[in-house]
Design an enzyme around this catalytic site. Structure first.
Site: not given
Ligand code: CTP
Length: 211
Positions: A21-23, A88
């Site tokens: 995943t991402n932030r 995102a």
């Protein structure tokens, strides 16, 4: 107006207990959904996992992976007057999902990733969407030129860019500073709370609606 908003990160499973995943926190996308609902627009929020509160009175479609988000957008975008892509989205996902938990048998492990579909990039082409199209660009350098290239490539009416190399704004922060990149002009919006920026974004999107 009927407004579709994508928000949050996506989650790409690797095995039954792990994912990539991402932030992204979802804060900006949820603030935009909130501002749009407050301005009496009909909001459809398609979101990856986020801890943000879902605004009252909107259509909320939770998804996990980029592919799920792609199909949800494909289902809903045809009826929309405006679409704002604040998610995102993971650009890549694991080539295969292990059925059982991956064990630490080797000293190194190489993951093979394959490209996810570009959801925003599919709006005009694959989904034949003709309404107002707004993308986001999270950049670490050459913010304006990279955002303008994205605007052209994905045939947007507006790309909202921010500099994610700065620690005080952007991912997981309550504040942001934006550059609004239009086909002919650029406008900068000074650092402010994401809720305040969300109201400005909804006004700008409303202005783009053909009269
Ligand atoms: N986006 C999307 N689907 C993807 C990737 C991105 O809908 N698979 C959308 C994002 O929601 C955002 C915009 O596209 O509105 C910009 O995403 P970004 O990943 O920065 O653009 P790319 O064209 O993939 O360029 P880069 O090489 O910088 O990753």
């Amino acid at each position: 107006m009927k407004i579709l908003i994508t928000a949050g990160p996506t989650r790409e499973p690797l095995d039954p207990v792990r994912y990539l995943t991402n932030r992204s926190s979802g804060k900006m996308g949820y603030a935009i959904a909130d501002a749009a609902a407050a301005a009496n627009h009909h909001v459809t929020l398609i979101s990856g996992p986020s801890n943000e509160e879902v605004p009252d009175g909107i259509d909320y479609i939770p998804v996990e992976t980029a592919e799920e988000m792609y199909h949800a957008v494909q289902n809903y975008i045809g009826k929309m007057d405006a679409a704002i892509f604040a998610a995102a989205v993971s650009d890549y996902r694991p080539a295969s999902i292990a059925e059982q938990k991956i064990k630490k048998t080797e000293d190194t492990l190489t993951l093979e990733l394959v490209k996810n579909p570009d959801i925003l990039g599919s709006a005009r082409s694959k989904f034949s969407y003709q309404g107002v199209l707004v993308g986001f660009a999270a950049e670490t350098e050459n913010v304006e030129s990279n955002a303008r290239a994205k605007l052209m490539r994905k045939q947007c009416d507006l790309v909202i860019a921010n500099d994610v190399s700065r620690k005080d704004i952007g991912f997981d922060s309550n504040e942001n500073e934006l550059l609004l990149v239009y086909p002919q002009t650029t406008e900068s919006i000074p650092k402010a709370d994401k809720h305040h920026l969300a109201h400005i974004i909804i006004e700008k999107v409303t202005d783009l609606q053909p009269k």
